[in-house]
Motif scaffolding. Structure first.
Motif, PDB file in Angstrom:
ATOM      1  N   VAL A  46       0.828  -1.201   0.000  1.00 57.89           N
ATOM      2  CA  VAL A  46       0.000   0.000   0.000  1.00 57.89           C
ATOM      3  C   VAL A  46       0.865   1.254   0.000  1.00 57.89           C
ATOM      4  O   VAL A  46       0.641   2.176  -0.793  1.00 57.89           O
ATOM      5  CB  VAL A  46      -0.963  -0.009   1.205  1.00 57.89           C
ATOM      6  CG1 VAL A  46      -1.631   1.337   1.399  1.00 57.89           C
ATOM      7  CG2 VAL A  46      -2.011  -1.096   1.022  1.00 57.89           C
TER       8      VAL A  46
ATOM      9  N   GLY B  17       2.670   1.590  -3.423  1.00 58.57           N
ATOM     10  CA  GLY B  17       1.746   2.008  -4.475  1.00 58.57           C
ATOM     11  C   GLY B  17       1.331   3.460  -4.342  1.00 58.57           C
ATOM     12  O   GLY B  17       1.273   4.206  -5.325  1.00 58.57           O
ATOM     13  N   LEU B  18       1.050   3.886  -3.108  1.00 58.35           N
ATOM     14  CA  LEU B  18       0.686   5.284  -2.885  1.00 58.35           C
ATOM     15  C   LEU B  18       1.851   6.227  -3.178  1.00 58.35           C
ATOM     16  O   LEU B  18       1.662   7.311  -3.749  1.00 58.35           O
ATOM     17  CB  LEU B  18       0.200   5.486  -1.453  1.00 58.35           C
ATOM     18  CG  LEU B  18      -1.163   4.894  -1.117  1.00 58.35           C
ATOM     19  CD1 LEU B  18      -1.452   5.042   0.366  1.00 58.35           C
ATOM     20  CD2 LEU B  18      -2.256   5.550  -1.946  1.00 58.35           C
TER      21      LEU B  18
ATOM     22  N   GLY C  37       2.260   6.376  -6.943  1.00 54.15           N
ATOM     23  CA  GLY C  37       1.139   7.103  -7.527  1.00 54.15           C
ATOM     24  C   GLY C  37       1.185   8.590  -7.245  1.00 54.15           C
ATOM     25  O   GLY C  37       0.851   9.406  -8.103  1.00 54.15           O
TER      26      GLY C  37
ATOM     27  N   THR D 153      -2.547   4.906 -12.833  1.00 55.96           N
ATOM     28  CA  THR D 153      -2.927   4.234 -11.586  1.00 55.96           C
ATOM     29  C   THR D 153      -2.659   2.738 -11.652  1.00 55.96           C
ATOM     30  O   THR D 153      -2.226   2.139 -10.660  1.00 55.96           O
ATOM     31  CB  THR D 153      -4.410   4.495 -11.290  1.00 55.96           C
ATOM     32  OG1 THR D 153      -4.622   5.907 -11.253  1.00 55.96           O
ATOM     33  CG2 THR D 153      -4.825   3.896  -9.975  1.00 55.96           C
ATOM     34  N   VAL D 154      -2.898   2.122 -12.790  1.00 57.60           N
ATOM     35  CA  VAL D 154      -2.671   0.683 -12.943  1.00 57.60           C
ATOM     36  C   VAL D 154      -1.200   0.349 -12.714  1.00 57.60           C
ATOM     37  O   VAL D 154      -0.869  -0.645 -12.048  1.00 57.60           O
ATOM     38  CB  VAL D 154      -3.133   0.204 -14.336  1.00 57.60           C
ATOM     39  CG1 VAL D 154      -2.778  -1.245 -14.562  1.00 57.60           C
ATOM     40  CG2 VAL D 154      -4.620   0.429 -14.503  1.00 57.60           C
TER      41      VAL D 154
ATOM     42  N   ALA E 278       0.941   2.106 -10.896  1.00 64.47           N
ATOM     43  CA  ALA E 278       1.235   2.312  -9.470  1.00 64.47           C
ATOM     44  C   ALA E 278       0.747   1.130  -8.640  1.00 64.47           C
ATOM     45  O   ALA E 278       1.439   0.676  -7.724  1.00 64.47           O
ATOM     46  CB  ALA E 278       0.599   3.610  -8.985  1.00 64.47           C
ATOM     47  N   VAL E 279      -0.429   0.620  -8.981  1.00 62.96           N
ATOM     48  CA  VAL E 279      -0.955  -0.549  -8.263  1.00 62.96           C
ATOM     49  C   VAL E 279      -0.072  -1.766  -8.525  1.00 62.96           C
ATOM     50  O   VAL E 279       0.242  -2.531  -7.603  1.00 62.96           O
ATOM     51  CB  VAL E 279      -2.423  -0.825  -8.674  1.00 62.96           C
ATOM     52  CG1 VAL E 279      -2.895  -2.168  -8.161  1.00 62.96           C
ATOM     53  CG2 VAL E 279      -3.321   0.289  -8.175  1.00 62.96           C
TER      54      VAL E 279
ATOM     55  N   GLY F  82       3.023  -1.471  -6.516  1.00 67.94           N
ATOM     56  CA  GLY F  82       2.696  -1.742  -5.117  1.00 67.94           C
ATOM     57  C   GLY F  82       2.543  -3.227  -4.833  1.00 67.94           C
ATOM     58  O   GLY F  82       3.014  -3.723  -3.811  1.00 67.94           O
ATOM     59  N   VAL F  83       1.907  -3.947  -5.745  1.00 66.41           N
ATOM     60  CA  VAL F  83       1.733  -5.399  -5.572  1.00 66.41           C
ATOM     61  C   VAL F  83       3.084  -6.107  -5.599  1.00 66.41           C
ATOM     62  O   VAL F  83       3.364  -6.974  -4.759  1.00 66.41           O
ATOM     63  CB  VAL F  83       0.781  -5.964  -6.653  1.00 66.41           C
ATOM     64  CG1 VAL F  83       0.823  -7.481  -6.688  1.00 66.41           C
ATOM     65  CG2 VAL F  83      -0.633  -5.487  -6.411  1.00 66.41           C
TER      66      VAL F  83
END
Length: 141
Positions: free
Chosen positions: A57, A60-61, A64, A71-72, A74-75, A78-79
């Motif tokens: 989290v 990713g934040l 982002g 956004t995809v 960044a996610v 994060g993953v």
């Protein structure tokens, strides 16, 4: 399934969710029939999962908020970061330190991982705050 020990106590196999958390904590669910052992491994497993989620989290934040990536992306970053930190946390939790050098190595890896995740969390917390329509910190709109 319940097993009776020679001492007269009962030992049960863990349920599937508990077995998954026990395995994440470094235990072997099929061999871990004692409730105390199972609770210890489950606690460690929950801490490993929390570390992975927190890292994912915050990473990713931070990506982002600090970049102009979609956004995809960044996610996805994060993953990946969460999976890496989870694997490192699991490795640290599941292995035994052999001697002072082994303990020092595990401690150094844990501190380094914590510093990286903490830096990402600080970047996420301090990026792109707006007060009255004006950017206080982070990138300009």
């Amino acid at each position: 399934m319940t097993h009776r020990t020679p001492e007269g106590t009962y030992r049960t196999r863990p349920s599937r969710p508990v077995a998954a958390v026990v395995a994440l904590g470094g235990g072997r669910p099929r061999e871990c029939l004692d409730r105390d052992d199972r609770a210890t491994f489950a606690t460690v497993g929950v801490m490993v999962a929390l570390a992975a989620v927190a890292a994912g989290v915050s990473g990713g934040l931070a990506v982002g908020a600090g970049t102009r990536l979609p956004t995809v992306a960044a996610v996805a970053i994060g993953v990946v970061l969460g999976l890496v930190v989870g694997a490192v946390s699991r490795a640290l939790a599941a292995t035994r330190a052999r001697g002072t050098a082994g303990l020092a190595g595990r401690l150094a890896i844990a501190v380094l991982t914590g510093v990286v995740v903490g830096e990402l969390a600080a970047t996420a917390a301090l990026s792109a705050h707006q007060v009255g329509g004006q950017a206080v910190l982070g990138r300009q709109p």
